[in-house]
Motif scaffolding. Structure first.
Motif, PDB file in Angstrom:
ATOM      1  N   ASP A  21     -14.098  -4.866   2.376  1.00  0.00           N
ATOM      2  CA  ASP A  21     -13.840  -4.038   3.558  1.00  0.00           C
ATOM      3  C   ASP A  21     -12.828  -4.655   4.507  1.00  0.00           C
ATOM      4  OD1 ASP A  21     -15.604  -2.199   2.611  1.00  0.00           O
ATOM      5  OD2 ASP A  21     -17.278  -2.808   3.888  1.00  0.00           O
ATOM      6  N   GLU A  22     -12.588  -5.977   4.421  1.00  0.00           N
ATOM      7  CA  GLU A  22     -11.745  -6.647   5.393  1.00  0.00           C
ATOM      8  C   GLU A  22     -10.432  -7.167   4.825  1.00  0.00           C
ATOM      9  OE1 GLU A  22     -14.159  -9.678   7.072  1.00  0.00           O
ATOM     10  OE2 GLU A  22     -15.500  -8.294   8.104  1.00  0.00           O
ATOM     11  N   ILE A  23     -10.434  -7.598   3.567  1.00  0.00           N
ATOM     12  CA  ILE A  23      -9.221  -8.180   2.997  1.00  0.00           C
ATOM     13  C   ILE A  23      -8.978  -7.665   1.578  1.00  0.00           C
ATOM     14  CG2 ILE A  23      -9.468 -10.294   4.353  1.00  0.00           C
ATOM     15  CD1 ILE A  23     -10.353 -11.686   1.746  1.00  0.00           C
ATOM     16  N   VAL A  24      -7.745  -7.802   1.133  1.00  0.00           N
ATOM     17  CA  VAL A  24      -7.379  -7.512  -0.258  1.00  0.00           C
ATOM     18  C   VAL A  24      -6.561  -8.696  -0.771  1.00  0.00           C
ATOM     19  CG1 VAL A  24      -6.153  -6.010  -1.858  1.00  0.00           C
ATOM     20  CG2 VAL A  24      -7.319  -5.025   0.120  1.00  0.00           C
ATOM     21  N   LYS A  25      -7.076  -9.415  -1.775  1.00  0.00           N
ATOM     22  CA  LYS A  25      -6.321 -10.494  -2.386  1.00  0.00           C
ATOM     23  C   LYS A  25      -5.475  -9.903  -3.505  1.00  0.00           C
ATOM     24  CE  LYS A  25      -6.640 -15.108  -4.306  1.00  0.00           C
ATOM     25  NZ  LYS A  25      -7.500 -16.264  -4.643  1.00  0.00           N
ATOM     26  N   GLU A  45      -7.098   5.039  -2.341  1.00  0.00           N
ATOM     27  CA  GLU A  45      -6.025   4.167  -1.852  1.00  0.00           C
ATOM     28  C   GLU A  45      -5.927   2.886  -2.676  1.00  0.00           C
ATOM     29  OE1 GLU A  45      -5.713   5.072   2.911  1.00  0.00           O
ATOM     30  OE2 GLU A  45      -7.453   3.952   2.175  1.00  0.00           O
ATOM     31  N   GLU A  46      -7.081   2.344  -3.071  1.00  0.00           N
ATOM     32  CA  GLU A  46      -7.069   1.130  -3.889  1.00  0.00           C
ATOM     33  C   GLU A  46      -6.437   1.415  -5.244  1.00  0.00           C
ATOM     34  OE1 GLU A  46     -10.125  -2.200  -5.766  1.00  0.00           O
ATOM     35  OE2 GLU A  46     -10.796  -0.934  -4.108  1.00  0.00           O
ATOM     36  N   ASN A  95      -6.226  -3.118   8.151  1.00  0.00           N
ATOM     37  CA  ASN A  95      -6.432  -2.397   9.408  1.00  0.00           C
ATOM     38  C   ASN A  95      -7.744  -1.625   9.371  1.00  0.00           C
ATOM     39  OD1 ASN A  95      -3.918  -3.239  10.394  1.00  0.00           O
ATOM     40  ND2 ASN A  95      -2.854  -1.532   9.390  1.00  0.00           N
ATOM     41  N   ARG A  96      -8.071  -1.142   8.175  1.00  0.00           N
ATOM     42  CA  ARG A  96      -9.338  -0.451   7.928  1.00  0.00           C
ATOM     43  C   ARG A  96      -9.630  -0.552   6.436  1.00  0.00           C
ATOM     44  NH1 ARG A  96      -8.092   4.025   5.255  1.00  0.00           N
ATOM     45  NH2 ARG A  96      -6.013   4.964   5.521  1.00  0.00           N
ATOM     46  N   GLY A 126      -2.032  -3.323   6.372  1.00  0.00           N
ATOM     47  CA  GLY A 126      -2.486  -4.348   7.303  1.00  0.00           C
ATOM     48  C   GLY A 126      -1.490  -5.492   7.408  1.00  0.00           C
ATOM     49  N   SER A 127      -1.919  -6.595   8.008  1.00  0.00           N
ATOM     50  CA  SER A 127      -1.069  -7.777   8.128  1.00  0.00           C
ATOM     51  C   SER A 127      -1.290  -8.695   6.938  1.00  0.00           C
ATOM     52  CB  SER A 127      -1.385  -8.517   9.429  1.00  0.00           C
ATOM     53  OG  SER A 127      -2.750  -8.918   9.464  1.00  0.00           O
TER      54      SER A 127
END
Length: 566
Positions: A272-276, A251-252, A244-245, A295-296
């Motif tokens: 910035d956009e995804i986390v694998k 947070e990580e 989402n952001r 996020g989704s």
């Protein structure tokens, strides 16, 4: 309590633990590949190299240091795959030369062994680059030399060496601009750090699974004896969070800490956009629920490792039974051959071994006179042992090897050095079109050196390009690349990027074209069609009417087109 020496038994455990730790993180290392291609393979190559040696080590019973050193050196040299694997094998080769002379190792001996390892590896690479695994290895050796005068405690020594290795690794993007652009550290250097960390775990007595599956040279298959209960976390869980952001550093860290609280084998790769995410856990739902707060989710994959383990035990047992049956049949066949022994047929003067990708490419090489084809290329680099076996199969006085991939040349050179009773010449072809051109220009009446020069002179005029897709977002040479974009990759860099396959391919050809170009050869892969290749050829012919365009079925995986301009 300080540890001041280690014996062969301890070192064997450390080596096996290092191998297992590298193997467990190989996919993460693959993702550090600078080019975002679907076959980045540094982690796989390094893992297969060290596991080849690990199988030799695990087959030893109560080894002394000399036997252990021989197993590490021989196993890694023969199992070496890709440039990273060959360099790793050379590091082990140099290391083994020193340790084999002792019964126990201390800080001073290990320091000497690290220095010999680096010296040997640098000699094996014609043009060493800084910012690679070599730089990290040299950092390790230099720090080891410094510590040899400061401590006798191997725990202090190893902790400081690993910490310094991580520091040098973090600096590799400042040494190689392509790493900085891609936002990654050197993958080979990361692999070496993983080996060191695994070895340190064994030194500290931490719980490590030392079982190495597979078949050491000359030994039967060793079936894992782990039972289901020993798999602590039963579900291999993977997914991607579409954020989402962007996550903050805090947070990580909290996300990773949560995953560690519910499982192990944690791999978290964030931008910035995804986390694998990859985690082994007994409750995948907990990982998924936590991830949904950020996020989704997409590409969710959950595998039952206990179930897979039981199936693997069955497969291994079946494999062992089949192998024993084959060995018995082979022994009977050898006895029959011995009875009917005939004088060996005289060999021919020249023979050729080609590394190829796809059945269409294979047929082209066979038609041009290649005696032995090794399936390999970028997707699966052949090992030094694979090349040695091919050399044995070719009955010729002089054998030319066509690696046809820059990541196979070092392994080919290593095989040529290890080959016995045969003259082996490696032609450093970097692409399949270069290998085809080399074979086309072979002249039987020439000698070895005349042919080598003539073939490589013609290879120098070949420009090659390959079209594939990107597996992640990145930036290379100022080009913004998005996941699933098509990419046209030339001999040295990315030549075109976009969302239209035909347009990307034509732009790549434009970048390859020169005023004196005479022939464009198109090899379409298994994901392309002859009709699409003909349309492409027509477009090229219309734009460059003075150039002859050829179409061939290559059948290669992953790459839609391989194209050469001569």
């Amino acid at each position: 309590m300080a540890i001041t020496s280690i014996n062969a038994e301890c070192l064997a455990k450390m080596f096996l633990a290092g191998a297992k730790h590298l193997d467990a993180t190989k996919e993460w290392i693959n993702e550090l590949n600078v080019f975002p291609v679907p076959d980045g393979d540094t982690g796989t190559n390094m893992s297969m190299t060290i596991l080849s040696a690990a199988r030799e080590v695990s087959a030893l019973k109560n080894p002394n240091m000399a036997a252990l050193a021989k197993a590490i050196s021989s196993g890694s040299l023969r199992g070496a795959r890709g440039n990273s694997g060959v360099i790793l094998s050379q590091l082990f080769r140099g290391f083994s030369k020193v340790i084999g002379e002792y019964q126990e190792l201390d800080v001073a001996i290990l320091s000497d062994a690290f220095q010999k390892a680096v010296e040997t590896a640098y000699k094996a690479v014609m043009k060493p680059k800084e910012g690679t695994i070599l730089t990290v290895a040299r950092g390790v050796a230099d720090k080891a030399t410094e510590l040899a005068d400061e401590t006798e405690d191997l725990v202090v020594f190893c902790e400081a060496v690993i910490k310094h290795a991580e520091l040098v690794l973090s600096q590799t993007p400042d040494m190689l601009p392509v790493l900085k652009q891609a936002g990654v550290v050197d993958s080979g250097g990361q692999g070496l750090v993983q080996v060191l960390k695994g070895a340190y775990d064994a030194l500290m007595g931490r719980e490590v699974d030392y079982e190495i599956e597979g078949e050491p040279t000359g030994s039967p298959v060793k079936i894992s004896s782990r039972v289901e209960e020993e798999i602590k976390f039963g579900y291999c869980t993977e997914f991607i969070i579409v954020l989402n952001r962007p996550l903050s550093d805090r947070e990580e860290r909290e996300y990773k800490a949560y995953l560690e609280s519910i499982g192990d084998s944690i791999v978290v790769v964030a931008d910035d956009e995804i986390v694998k995410t990859h985690v082994h856990t007994n409750d995948p739902g907990l990982a998924i629920q936590r991830a949904l707060t950020h996020g989704s989710l997409s590409k969710i994959k959950i595998d039952n490792m206990r179930e897979e383990h039981q199936e693997k035990l069955i497969r291994d047992a079946e494999k062992l039974a089949a192998q024993q049956k084959q060995e018995q049949a082979a022994a009977e066949q050898e006895e029959q051959k011995a009875e009917e022994a005939k004088p060996e047929e005289p060999g021919k003067k020249f023979g050729f071994i080609a590394v190829s990708i796809g059945e269409g490419m294979n047929e082209i090489f066979r038609g041009l006179g290649a005696d032995d084809i090794i399936e390999g290329g970028q997707t699966m680099n052949p090992s030094t042992e694979d090349l040695l076996q091919a050399i044995d199969r070719v009955n010729a006085e002089h054998i030319f090897i066509l690696p046809n991939n820059s990541n196979i040349i070092l392994a080919a050179n290593q095989a040529a050095e290890l080959a016995e009773n045969k003259d082996v010449v490696v032609l450093p072809t970097k692409t399949v079109p270069q290998g085809i051109t080399a074979l086309v220009n072979f002249i039987p009446d020439y000698g070895v050196e005349e042919n080598r020069k003539a073939m490589m002179d013609e290879v120098a005029h070949v420009k090659s390009g390959q079209v594939t897709y990107a597996v992640r977002d990145t930036e290379i040479d100022g080009r913004q690349i998005k996941q699933n974009d098509f990419m046209g990759i030339g001999d040295d860099t990315i030549l075109s990027v976009g969302t239209d396959l035909a347009a990307v391919t034509l732009e790549m050809v434009d970048a390859m074209m020169e005023d004196d170009a005479a022939i464009v050869s198109i090899y379409y892969g298994e994901e392309s069609t002859e009709e699409a290749a003909e349309a492409l050829a027509s477009a090229i012919g219309e734009k460059y009417p003075e150039v002859e365009v050829e179409i061939n079925s290559g059948g290669q995986p992953i790459y839609y087109y391989v194209i050469s301009v001569e």
